[in-house]
Design a protein around this motif. Structure first.
Motif, PDB file in Angstrom:
ATOM      1  N   PRO A 335       2.902  -2.304 -12.170  1.00 46.53           N
ATOM      2  CA  PRO A 335       2.261  -2.269 -10.843  1.00 46.53           C
ATOM      3  C   PRO A 335       2.688  -3.450  -9.974  1.00 46.53           C
ATOM      4  O   PRO A 335       1.896  -4.354  -9.680  1.00 46.53           O
ATOM      5  CB  PRO A 335       0.768  -2.327 -11.185  1.00 46.53           C
ATOM      6  N   VAL A 336       3.959  -3.439  -9.557  1.00 47.21           N
ATOM      7  CA  VAL A 336       4.497  -4.554  -8.786  1.00 47.21           C
ATOM      8  C   VAL A 336       5.042  -4.112  -7.430  1.00 47.21           C
ATOM      9  O   VAL A 336       5.647  -4.914  -6.711  1.00 47.21           O
ATOM     10  CB  VAL A 336       5.626  -5.256  -9.582  1.00 47.21           C
ATOM     11  N   PHE A 337       4.813  -2.857  -7.054  1.00 51.28           N
ATOM     12  CA  PHE A 337       5.378  -2.330  -5.820  1.00 51.28           C
ATOM     13  C   PHE A 337       4.294  -2.325  -4.741  1.00 51.28           C
ATOM     14  O   PHE A 337       3.356  -1.541  -4.784  1.00 51.28           O
ATOM     15  CB  PHE A 337       5.928  -0.918  -6.044  1.00 51.28           C
ATOM     16  N   THR A 338       4.444  -3.226  -3.782  1.00 55.46           N
ATOM     17  CA  THR A 338       3.425  -3.400  -2.741  1.00 55.46           C
ATOM     18  C   THR A 338       3.541  -2.312  -1.679  1.00 55.46           C
ATOM     19  O   THR A 338       4.628  -2.022  -1.175  1.00 55.46           O
ATOM     20  CB  THR A 338       3.566  -4.772  -2.081  1.00 55.46           C
ATOM     21  N   VAL A 339       2.393  -1.719  -1.341  1.00 57.59           N
ATOM     22  CA  VAL A 339       2.295  -0.721  -0.285  1.00 57.59           C
ATOM     23  C   VAL A 339       1.171  -1.129   0.656  1.00 57.59           C
ATOM     24  O   VAL A 339       0.087  -1.535   0.211  1.00 57.59           O
ATOM     25  CB  VAL A 339       2.019   0.684  -0.863  1.00 57.59           C
ATOM     26  N   SER A 340       1.423  -1.028   1.961  1.00 62.18           N
ATOM     27  CA  SER A 340       0.411  -1.387   2.961  1.00 62.18           C
ATOM     28  C   SER A 340      -0.367  -0.143   3.375  1.00 62.18           C
ATOM     29  O   SER A 340       0.220   0.890   3.696  1.00 62.18           O
ATOM     30  CB  SER A 340       1.070  -2.016   4.194  1.00 62.18           C
ATOM     31  N   LEU A 341      -1.696  -0.251   3.388  1.00 58.25           N
ATOM     32  CA  LEU A 341      -2.569   0.856   3.770  1.00 58.25           C
ATOM     33  C   LEU A 341      -3.297   0.511   5.059  1.00 58.25           C
ATOM     34  O   LEU A 341      -3.973  -0.517   5.146  1.00 58.25           O
ATOM     35  CB  LEU A 341      -3.584   1.143   2.663  1.00 58.25           C
ATOM     36  N   GLY A 353     -16.598  -4.966   0.510  1.00 63.96           N
ATOM     37  CA  GLY A 353     -16.738  -5.237  -0.919  1.00 63.96           C
ATOM     38  C   GLY A 353     -16.615  -3.976  -1.755  1.00 63.96           C
ATOM     39  O   GLY A 353     -15.983  -3.983  -2.820  1.00 63.96           O
ATOM     40  N   ARG A 354     -17.213  -2.883  -1.265  1.00 68.13           N
ATOM     41  CA  ARG A 354     -17.111  -1.612  -1.996  1.00 68.13           C
ATOM     42  C   ARG A 354     -15.680  -1.113  -2.036  1.00 68.13           C
ATOM     43  O   ARG A 354     -15.225  -0.556  -3.042  1.00 68.13           O
ATOM     44  CB  ARG A 354     -18.025  -0.575  -1.360  1.00 68.13           C
ATOM     45  N   LEU A 355     -14.929  -1.317  -0.935  1.00 70.48           N
ATOM     46  CA  LEU A 355     -13.528  -0.893  -0.912  1.00 70.48           C
ATOM     47  C   LEU A 355     -12.705  -1.664  -1.933  1.00 70.48           C
ATOM     48  O   LEU A 355     -11.886  -1.080  -2.651  1.00 70.48           O
ATOM     49  CB  LEU A 355     -12.947  -1.090   0.491  1.00 70.48           C
ATOM     50  N   CYS A 356     -12.914  -2.954  -1.989  1.00 73.12           N
ATOM     51  CA  CYS A 356     -12.179  -3.769  -2.962  1.00 73.12           C
ATOM     52  C   CYS A 356     -12.516  -3.338  -4.388  1.00 73.12           C
ATOM     53  O   CYS A 356     -11.636  -3.290  -5.254  1.00 73.12           O
ATOM     54  CB  CYS A 356     -12.502  -5.240  -2.749  1.00 73.12           C
ATOM     55  N   THR A 357     -13.783  -3.015  -4.634  1.00 71.01           N
ATOM     56  CA  THR A 357     -14.185  -2.556  -5.965  1.00 71.01           C
ATOM     57  C   THR A 357     -13.508  -1.237  -6.310  1.00 71.01           C
ATOM     58  O   THR A 357     -13.045  -1.041  -7.443  1.00 71.01           O
ATOM     59  CB  THR A 357     -15.718  -2.395  -6.018  1.00 71.01           C
ATOM     60  N   LEU A 358     -13.449  -0.317  -5.338  1.00 69.21           N
ATOM     61  CA  LEU A 358     -12.807   0.983  -5.571  1.00 69.21           C
ATOM     62  C   LEU A 358     -11.335   0.808  -5.935  1.00 69.21           C
ATOM     63  O   LEU A 358     -10.823   1.473  -6.843  1.00 69.21           O
ATOM     64  CB  LEU A 358     -12.931   1.864  -4.330  1.00 69.21           C
ATOM     65  N   ILE A 359     -10.650  -0.061  -5.215  1.00 72.46           N
ATOM     66  CA  ILE A 359      -9.233  -0.291  -5.497  1.00 72.46           C
ATOM     67  C   ILE A 359      -9.069  -0.881  -6.894  1.00 72.46           C
ATOM     68  O   ILE A 359      -8.169  -0.500  -7.644  1.00 72.46           O
ATOM     69  CB  ILE A 359      -8.628  -1.212  -4.422  1.00 72.46           C
ATOM     70  N   GLY A 360      -9.924  -1.813  -7.257  1.00 74.32           N
ATOM     71  CA  GLY A 360      -9.863  -2.395  -8.596  1.00 74.32           C
ATOM     72  C   GLY A 360     -10.134  -1.372  -9.681  1.00 74.32           C
ATOM     73  O   GLY A 360      -9.521  -1.422 -10.761  1.00 74.32           O
ATOM     74  N   ASN A 365      -4.118  -3.854  -7.595  1.00 76.76           N
ATOM     75  CA  ASN A 365      -4.432  -5.212  -7.177  1.00 76.76           C
ATOM     76  C   ASN A 365      -4.182  -5.373  -5.682  1.00 76.76           C
ATOM     77  O   ASN A 365      -3.160  -4.933  -5.157  1.00 76.76           O
ATOM     78  CB  ASN A 365      -3.566  -6.214  -7.944  1.00 76.76           C
ATOM     79  N   ILE A 366      -5.113  -6.039  -4.985  1.00 74.69           N
ATOM     80  CA  ILE A 366      -4.945  -6.340  -3.556  1.00 74.69           C
ATOM     81  C   ILE A 366      -4.208  -7.663  -3.437  1.00 74.69           C
ATOM     82  O   ILE A 366      -4.713  -8.705  -3.866  1.00 74.69           O
ATOM     83  CB  ILE A 366      -6.313  -6.416  -2.854  1.00 74.69           C
ATOM     84  N   SER A 367      -3.013  -7.614  -2.830  1.00 73.78           N
ATOM     85  CA  SER A 367      -2.226  -8.830  -2.689  1.00 73.78           C
ATOM     86  C   SER A 367      -2.392  -9.493  -1.327  1.00 73.78           C
ATOM     87  O   SER A 367      -2.100 -10.672  -1.157  1.00 73.78           O
ATOM     88  CB  SER A 367      -0.738  -8.522  -2.920  1.00 73.78           C
ATOM     89  N   ASP A 368      -2.879  -8.728  -0.328  1.00 78.81           N
ATOM     90  CA  ASP A 368      -3.098  -9.309   0.998  1.00 78.81           C
ATOM     91  C   ASP A 368      -4.026  -8.377   1.777  1.00 78.81           C
ATOM     92  O   ASP A 368      -4.095  -7.176   1.495  1.00 78.81           O
ATOM     93  CB  ASP A 368      -1.778  -9.485   1.748  1.00 78.81           C
ATOM     94  N   LEU A 369      -4.718  -8.950   2.756  1.00 82.46           N
ATOM     95  CA  LEU A 369      -5.638  -8.176   3.584  1.00 82.46           C
ATOM     96  C   LEU A 369      -5.723  -8.854   4.935  1.00 82.46           C
ATOM     97  O   LEU A 369      -5.978 -10.066   5.015  1.00 82.46           O
ATOM     98  CB  LEU A 369      -7.016  -8.110   2.910  1.00 82.46           C
ATOM     99  N   ARG A 370      -5.509  -8.111   6.000  1.00 81.84           N
ATOM    100  CA  ARG A 370      -5.546  -8.698   7.336  1.00 81.84           C
ATOM    101  C   ARG A 370      -6.151  -7.705   8.329  1.00 81.84           C
ATOM    102  O   ARG A 370      -5.843  -6.505   8.299  1.00 81.84           O
ATOM    103  CB  ARG A 370      -4.135  -9.108   7.792  1.00 81.84           C
ATOM    104  N   PHE A 371      -7.013  -8.213   9.210  1.00 77.41           N
ATOM    105  CA  PHE A 371      -7.667  -7.391  10.218  1.00 77.41           C
ATOM    106  C   PHE A 371      -6.769  -7.263  11.440  1.00 77.41           C
ATOM    107  O   PHE A 371      -6.185  -8.246  11.904  1.00 77.41           O
ATOM    108  CB  PHE A 371      -9.012  -8.000  10.612  1.00 77.41           C
TER     109      PHE A 371
END
Length: 419
Positions: A335-341, A353-360, A365-371
Motif C-alpha cells: 500500500p504505497v501508491f498515493t491517490v488524492s480523493l 474523525g469518522r472519515l479518518c476511521t473509515l479509511i483506517g 493510510n492517510i498521508s496528507d489532508l488539505r482543505f
C-alpha cells in the motif's frame, strides 16, 4: 346567522376530511359552533374512507373523498412485489391508520394522501414518471420546497424536468410507501448500472494478473459456481465491493491465483522497463496497480507512468518514440501508491474523525489532508490515501460514499501537476 357565512366561506378552517367548521355569534351574543360538510364528506365521516365508493342507492357514483379499494389493493400488490416485506407492512399500517389530506391537481382532481405527505408524495401518487422527474412544486401558485407538508384543500402543481433522477435524500422526505418504493427502485437501477461497469474493470484487472481474459463465458461460469443469477449480478457485486475480484479468479483458476499471491517488490512493480531505466508515477493521474498504463520518457528523468486514459497524453500523440509499453507486475502490491480523493463533507462535529476511521478500517493510510473550501454548511478537502491497487481504491471510495455526511467524493486529478 345572516351576514356571517360570507366571511366564513372565504376563509374556511378544515378538520381533516370530516367537516368544515367555524364559530359564529348569534343576535343574542351567544357563540354557536357551525359544522358544514358535503354529502361526500358526510359519507366518509360516518362510514370511513373506503365506504360508499362503488355504489350509492344501487347506482355507481365515485366519491372523490373516499378511497377506491380496487386501486388501493392494486398499489399494495405492486409494492409487495418490489420491496422488502417488513418495510411494506410498516407502510401499509401507516396508510391504513393515519389521517388523510385531500389536495387538488391543477385540473381539479382530488388526490388523497396521508397527513404529513409532501409534494413528492403527490407527484408519485399521480404517476411514477412524474415523481422521478420532479424538480419543484407550487402550492396554490407559490413555489415551495419539496419537503413542505401538504394541507387540506391545497392545489398542487408539479414541475418536472427531463433528465432529472430521484435523489437518495428523497427517501427521508416522502411519507407514502408508493413513493418510497419507486425511489428505491430507481436508485437500485441507477446504482446497478454504475456497479456493473465498475465491476467489469475490476474483473479485467484481476484476470490480467493471472494472464487470463475476463470473457462473458468465464464470468457466467463463475456466477453459476457462486450461485448467482448471471454475469451482470456477479459484476454488480464486484462493483459494489460486496465481493473481491480475486475471489472470482480463485474460483476459476485456483492454481494460478495461488501462484501470483506473492508480494510484489514495491521498488520495481512495473514490467516493460530496461534494467537502467528509472520510473515514477505521474502526478496528474496517479495510476495504481490494476489500471492500464503507459510510459512517457523524459530526458534525464527516466520514464513517467501515466494511466492510459490520462488527458495529459494528448500532447504526446505525435511523439510515438517517447512511448513505452508498460504493465503492472502480477501479485499483491504494497500500500504505497498515493491517490488524492476530492471529498465534500458536512460541516458538523465529528464528521472528519469518522472519515479518518473509515479509511483506517479499509487498511489504508492517510498521508496528507488539505482543505480547499470552507463554507458554513460544508467543507471541501483533498485527502491523500496510500493504497495497494484499484480494487483497494474502490473499497475506500465505496465506504466513504456510504457515509451520510459525505455529500460527494471523486478521484482528484490535477492536470497542472505535470512531470
Amino acid at each position: 346567522v345572516p351576514g356571517r357565512f360570507k366571511d366564513y366561506i372565504s376563509q374556511p378552517k378544515t378538520n381533516g376530511y370530516r367537516s368544515i367548521h367555524t364559530t359564529v355569534s348569534g343576535r343574542d351574543g351567544k357563540r354557536v359552533e357551525v359544522q358544514i360538510r358535503t354529502r361526500e364528506m358526510h359519507e366518509v365521516a360516518e362510514a370511513g374512507v373506503a365506504a360508499h365508493w362503488s355504489y350509492r342507492e344501487g347506482v355507481r357514483a365515485a366519491n372523490p373523498f373516499a378511497v377506491d379499494p380496487a386501486k388501493w389493493i392494486a398499489t399494495l400488490t405492486e409494492r409487495l412485489d418490489e420491496g422488502d416485506t417488513d418495510e411494506f407492512l410498516e407502510h401499509v399500517k401507516l396508510e391504513m391508520y393515519s389521517d388523510q389530506v385531500f389536495c387538488f391537481t391543477p385540473k381539479g382532481d382530488v388526490v388523497q394522501l396521508p397527513r404529513g405527505a409532501t409534494p413528492l408524495d403527490f407527484a408519485y401518487a399521480i404517476h411514477t414518471r412524474i415523481g422521478n422527474s420532479c424538480v419543484s412544486a407550487k402550492i396554490d401558485g407559490i413555489r415551495v420546497p419539496l419537503w413542505t407538508r401538504l394541507k387540506n384543500g391545497q392545489s398542487i402543481e408539479i414541475i418536472t424536468a427531463e433528465g432529472q433522477r430521484p435523489q437518495s435524500s428523497w427517501i427521508d422526505i416522502v411519507t407514502t410507501g408508493r413513493a418510497k418504493a419507486a425511489i428505491r427502485r430507481s436508485l437500485r437501477e441507477e446504482d446497478r448500472g454504475r456497479f456493473v461497469k465498475l465491476g467489469q474493470e475490476l474483473a479485467r484487472a484481476a484476470f490480467d494478473h493471472v494472464g487470463k481474459k475476463a470473457s462473458d463465458k468465464a464470468l457466467r461460469t463463475a456466477a453459476k459456481m457462486l450461485g448467482l443469477a448471471d454475469e451482470n449480478d456477479l459484476l454488480a457485486r464486484l462493483g459494489s465491493a460486496e465481493m473481491p475480484a480475486r475471489r472470482v479468479v480463485e474460483i476459476l483458476y485456483p492454481e494460478l491465483a495461488q501462484a501470483v499471491a506473492d508480494e510484489v517488490d514495491h521498488k520495481r512493480p512495473v514490467i516493460g522497463l530496461t534494467a537502467d531505466q528509472t520510473f515514477r508515477r505521474a502526478n496528474c493521474c496517479q495510476p495504481v496497480p490494476g489500471e492500464r498504463i503507459v510510459g512517457i520518457t523524459y530526458r534525464g528523468q527516466g520514464v513517467v507512468v501515466h494511466a492510459i486514459d490520462c488527458p495529459a497524453l494528448e500532447e504526446f500523440e505525435d511523439q510515438t518514440a517517447r512511448w513505452v509499453d508498460l504493465r503492472w507486475e502480477a501479485g499483491r502490491h504494497s500500500p504505497v501508491f498515493t491517490v488524492s480523493l476530492d471529498t465534500t463533507i458536512s460541516n458538523d462535529a465529528g464528521v472528519l474523525g469518522r472519515l479518518c476511521t473509515l479509511i483506517g478500517e479499509q487498511k489504508a493510510n492517510i498521508s496528507d489532508l488539505r482543505f480547499t473550501d470552507r463554507k458554513p454548511d460544508f467543507y471541501r478537502l483533498i485527502i491523500d490515501v496510500d493504497l495497494r491497487d484499484v480494487e483497494h481504491l474502490h473499497m475506500v471510495m465505496t465506504a466513504l460514499e456510504a457515509e451520510t455526511d459525505v455529500a460527494q467524493i471523486s478521484r482528484h486529478r490535477d492536470l497542472t501537476r505535470r512531470p
